[in-house]
Scaffold this motif. Sequence first.
Motif, short mmCIF file in Angstrom:
data_model
loop_
_atom_site.label_atom_id
_atom_site.label_comp_id
_atom_site.label_asym_id
_atom_site.label_seq_id
_atom_site.Cartn_x
_atom_site.Cartn_y
_atom_site.Cartn_z
N PHE A 22 0.85 -1.19 0.00
CA PHE A 22 0.00 0.00 0.00
C PHE A 22 0.88 1.24 0.00
O PHE A 22 2.07 1.17 0.28
N ARG A 23 0.27 2.37 -0.32
CA ARG A 23 0.95 3.67 -0.26
C ARG A 23 0.33 4.45 0.89
O ARG A 23 -0.84 4.82 0.83
N ARG A 24 1.11 4.65 1.93
CA ARG A 24 0.58 5.23 3.17
C ARG A 24 -0.11 6.58 2.96
O ARG A 24 -1.18 6.83 3.51
N LYS A 25 0.48 7.47 2.17
CA LYS A 25 -0.12 8.79 1.94
C LYS A 25 -1.53 8.66 1.36
O LYS A 25 -2.45 9.33 1.80
N GLU A 26 -1.67 7.80 0.37
CA GLU A 26 -2.99 7.60 -0.25
C GLU A 26 -3.98 6.99 0.74
O GLU A 26 -5.13 7.39 0.79
N PHE A 27 -3.51 6.04 1.52
CA PHE A 27 -4.41 5.35 2.44
C PHE A 27 -4.83 6.22 3.61
O PHE A 27 -5.93 6.08 4.12
N SER A 28 -3.98 7.11 4.06
CA SER A 28 -4.33 7.98 5.16
C SER A 28 -5.56 8.81 4.83
O SER A 28 -6.36 9.13 5.70
N LYS A 29 -5.74 9.13 3.56
CA LYS A 29 -6.91 9.90 3.12
C LYS A 29 -8.19 9.07 3.22
O LYS A 29 -9.27 9.61 3.28
N GLU A 30 -8.06 7.75 3.20
CA GLU A 30 -9.22 6.85 3.24
C GLU A 30 -9.65 6.47 4.67
O GLU A 30 -10.66 5.84 4.86
N ALA A 31 -8.85 6.84 5.64
CA ALA A 31 -9.13 6.46 7.04
C ALA A 31 -10.33 7.23 7.59
O ALA A 31 -10.60 8.34 7.15
N PRO A 32 -11.02 6.65 8.52
CA PRO A 32 -10.86 5.30 9.02
C PRO A 32 -11.64 4.29 8.18
O PRO A 32 -12.59 4.64 7.49
N VAL A 33 -11.21 3.04 8.28
CA VAL A 33 -11.90 1.91 7.66
C VAL A 33 -12.35 1.01 8.81
O VAL A 33 -11.62 0.84 9.77
N ASP A 34 -13.55 0.45 8.71
CA ASP A 34 -14.08 -0.36 9.81
C ASP A 34 -13.34 -1.68 9.99
O ASP A 34 -12.99 -2.06 11.11
N VAL A 35 -13.12 -2.41 8.89
CA VAL A 35 -12.54 -3.75 8.97
C VAL A 35 -11.38 -3.85 7.98
O VAL A 35 -11.52 -3.48 6.82
N VAL A 36 -10.24 -4.35 8.45
CA VAL A 36 -9.08 -4.61 7.58
C VAL A 36 -8.84 -6.12 7.58
O VAL A 36 -8.68 -6.73 8.64
N ILE A 37 -8.82 -6.71 6.39
CA ILE A 37 -8.51 -8.13 6.22
C ILE A 37 -7.15 -8.19 5.56
O ILE A 37 -6.99 -7.76 4.41
#
Length: 123
Positions: A22-37
């Motif tokens: 994953f790319r942390r910068k991109e994912f930080s914009k998507e937070a929070p997520v309820d469930v991570v598998i």
Amino acid sequence: PENGYILRSSGPSVYIEPHVEFRRKEFSKEAPVDVVITPIVGQSLPAFELVHGPQDTIRLIKALRPKFIVPMPNGNLELEGILSKLVTTVGTESEFRKRLRDLAFANTEIVDLVPGQDQIIKV
């Protein structure tokens, strides 16, 4: 970089990806997520990680801030054959759980699913 997906609908959001890419910068914009598998234990070949281990999974959890983690059992392998000796484990499940506790992710729960048994996660 891999086939990782964040699924959002009128219900809980879910992220799934089998290699912890994953790319942390991109994912930080998507937070929070309820469930991570995701895997919490990795596998490696000489000079190449097939599945990233606990350190990268912790970075993923920091970025997405999930309520629940559903571990993929990638580390539970029985390998045979000549190339199987080249595959090594990266980290351990207990290492991941300890790091999660040490980092005080009080709102994140690890859900251990049992194959063949129904389990309800209340989000």
